[in-house]
Design a protein around this motif. Structure first.
Motif, PDB file in Angstrom:
ATOM      1  N   ARG A   1       0.850  -1.184   0.000  1.00 25.27           N
ATOM      2  CA  ARG A   1       0.000   0.000   0.000  1.00 25.27           C
ATOM      3  C   ARG A   1       0.891   1.241   0.000  1.00 25.27           C
ATOM      4  NH1 ARG A   1      -5.542  -0.215  -0.562  1.00 25.27           N
ATOM      5  NH2 ARG A   1      -5.629   1.643   0.752  1.00 25.27           N
ATOM      6  N   PRO A   2       0.477   2.337  -0.639  1.00 26.89           N
ATOM      7  CA  PRO A   2       1.335   3.520  -0.765  1.00 26.89           C
ATOM      8  C   PRO A   2       1.826   4.102   0.558  1.00 26.89           C
ATOM      9  CG  PRO A   2      -0.565   3.696  -2.218  1.00 26.89           C
ATOM     10  CD  PRO A   2      -0.802   2.500  -1.348  1.00 26.89           C
TER      11      PRO A   2
ATOM     12  N   ALA B   1       6.442   0.573   1.650  1.00 28.24           N
ATOM     13  CA  ALA B   1       6.495   1.517   0.527  1.00 28.24           C
ATOM     14  C   ALA B   1       7.401   2.703   0.855  1.00 28.24           C
ATOM     15  CB  ALA B   1       5.091   2.000   0.182  1.00 28.24           C
ATOM     16  N   LYS B   2       7.321   3.199   2.086  1.00 24.25           N
ATOM     17  CA  LYS B   2       8.162   4.332   2.471  1.00 24.25           C
ATOM     18  C   LYS B   2       9.641   3.971   2.463  1.00 24.25           C
ATOM     19  CE  LYS B   2       4.604   6.475   5.358  1.00 24.25           C
ATOM     20  NZ  LYS B   2       4.195   6.836   6.745  1.00 24.25           N
TER      21      LYS B   2
ATOM     22  N   TYR C   1      10.120   1.914  -1.755  1.00 24.35           N
ATOM     23  CA  TYR C   1       9.641   2.576  -2.973  1.00 24.35           C
ATOM     24  C   TYR C   1      10.076   4.045  -3.034  1.00 24.35           C
ATOM     25  CZ  TYR C   1       6.452  -1.441  -3.324  1.00 24.35           C
ATOM     26  OH  TYR C   1       5.916  -2.703  -3.420  1.00 24.35           O
TER      27      TYR C   1
ATOM     28  N   ARG D   1       6.284   3.068  -7.005  1.00 27.31           N
ATOM     29  CA  ARG D   1       5.408   3.895  -6.186  1.00 27.31           C
ATOM     30  C   ARG D   1       4.128   4.258  -6.942  1.00 27.31           C
ATOM     31  NH1 ARG D   1       8.969   7.246  -4.841  1.00 27.31           N
ATOM     32  NH2 ARG D   1       8.494   8.956  -6.274  1.00 27.31           N
ATOM     33  N   ALA D   2       4.289   4.596  -8.230  1.00 25.81           N
ATOM     34  CA  ALA D   2       3.117   4.938  -9.043  1.00 25.81           C
ATOM     35  C   ALA D   2       2.205   3.734  -9.229  1.00 25.81           C
ATOM     36  CB  ALA D   2       3.573   5.472 -10.400  1.00 25.81           C
TER      37      ALA D   2
ATOM     38  N   ALA E   1       1.904   1.239  -7.147  1.00 23.99           N
ATOM     39  CA  ALA E   1       1.259   0.988  -5.853  1.00 23.99           C
ATOM     40  C   ALA E   1       0.066   1.915  -5.652  1.00 23.99           C
ATOM     41  CB  ALA E   1       2.273   1.158  -4.727  1.00 23.99           C
ATOM     42  N   VAL E   2       0.234   3.183  -6.007  1.00 26.65           N
ATOM     43  CA  VAL E   2      -0.863   4.141  -5.860  1.00 26.65           C
ATOM     44  C   VAL E   2      -2.020   3.755  -6.769  1.00 26.65           C
ATOM     45  CG1 VAL E   2      -1.543   6.535  -6.261  1.00 26.65           C
ATOM     46  CG2 VAL E   2       0.639   6.031  -5.156  1.00 26.65           C
ATOM     47  N   LYS E   3      -1.707   3.381  -8.002  1.00 27.18           N
ATOM     48  CA  LYS E   3      -2.752   3.013  -8.965  1.00 27.18           C
ATOM     49  C   LYS E   3      -3.509   1.776  -8.513  1.00 27.18           C
ATOM     50  CE  LYS E   3      -3.426   2.175 -13.922  1.00 27.18           C
ATOM     51  NZ  LYS E   3      -2.733   2.063 -15.232  1.00 27.18           N
TER      52      LYS E   3
ATOM     53  N   TYR F   1      -5.725   2.560  -5.530  1.00 28.11           N
ATOM     54  CA  TYR F   1      -6.902   3.318  -5.941  1.00 28.11           C
ATOM     55  C   TYR F   1      -7.954   2.391  -6.535  1.00 28.11           C
ATOM     56  CZ  TYR F   1      -9.862   6.273  -8.852  1.00 28.11           C
ATOM     57  OH  TYR F   1     -10.936   6.858  -9.454  1.00 28.11           O
TER      58      TYR F   1
END
Length: 249
Positions: A201-202, A207-208, A211, A218-219, A221-223, A226
């Motif tokens: 998850r972002p 991820a922190k 990523y 990272r992109a 993961a965000v997609k 969502y």
């Protein structure tokens, strides 16, 4: 004709000592259902029910819940898994746990957020608790130990490796921000495996850390987050509102 002792109830519930667990789960569900019904009636100003406020102090139902948990828990530890006393202790513990977890968000935020959006976390925790208790009742053991043969169970190395692997998978899913998959994965390893190998998850710790210098990951993961939230968040919100009542705007 087979005797009562040869029936499904005795073989799967009584003999393995699962009757207290069943009674605790029943008491938990009944207490939570009645509690939510009463609080919704109080919120709507209907019926004879009112908040308990001796001397102007609002006594939340987490307080009697803690008392019931303590009495039931210590009674269960002092007794055994069979007999009338074990059943009573289990029912007290289940009822107390329902009262406490129904106000889980209050304990978490140290604020009366019962009818707010933050308060829906209590309902989520209750649903997860019922799921885990149900898995225990049908025979799932934590960390996949129920999947070992008798010979493997007598091998300390095999048990340690199995528990360790499943623990690592659950921790991996947790670090990737997938709390529900991590918790369920304690009982069903395949669930935590999926959570551990897929994108994080972002906002997760994974991820922190990993990523941060990988913009493409990272992109993605965000997609993916969502799309997942758009697909499932509406259904999850409707279920929570149906069980616990919709929060205030």
């Amino acid at each position: 004709m087979a005797g009562v002792d040869d029936g499904w109830w005795y073989r799967n519930i009584v003999e393995p000592g699962k009757l207290p667990l069943l009674l605790a789960l029943i008491a938990f569900v009944i207490t939570f259902t009645v509690t939510r019904l009463v609080t919704r009636l109080i919120r709507a100003g209907k019926g004879p029910f009112r908040n308990v406020t001796p001397g102007g102090l609002h006594v939340h139902h987490v307080v009697p819940g803690i008392v019931l948990m303590a009495v039931g828990g210590f009674s269960a530890i002092a007794g055994g898994r069979h007999g009338f006393g074990a059943g009573v202790a289990a029912a007290l513990f289940g009822a107390g746990t329902a009262l406490v977890l129904d106000e889980f968000a209050l304990v978490l935020y140290l604020s009366d957020v019962y009818w707010t959006q933050d308060g829906t976390k209590s309902v989520e925790v209750v649903l997860v608790t019922v799921s885990l208790a149900g898995l225990l009742l049908v025979g799932f053991a934590p960390f996949g130990v129920d999947g070992l043969s008798e010979a493997e169970l007598h091998s300390r190395t095999q048990v340690i490796l199995t528990v360790g692997l499943h623990l690592v998978l659950s921790l991996g899913a947790l670090l990737k921000g997938k709390l529900r998959m991590a918790v369920l994965g304690v009982f069903i390893p395949f669930v935590s495996l999926v959570g551990a190998v897929r994108l994080a998850r972002p906002g997760s710790a994974w991820a922190k850390r990993f990523y941060r210098d990988r913009p493409r990951a990272r992109a993605r993961a965000v997609k993916r987050a969502y799309r997942h939230d758009r697909r499932w968040s509406g259904l999850r919100r409707r279920v929570i509102d149906l069980v616990g009542g919709p929060p205030s705007v």
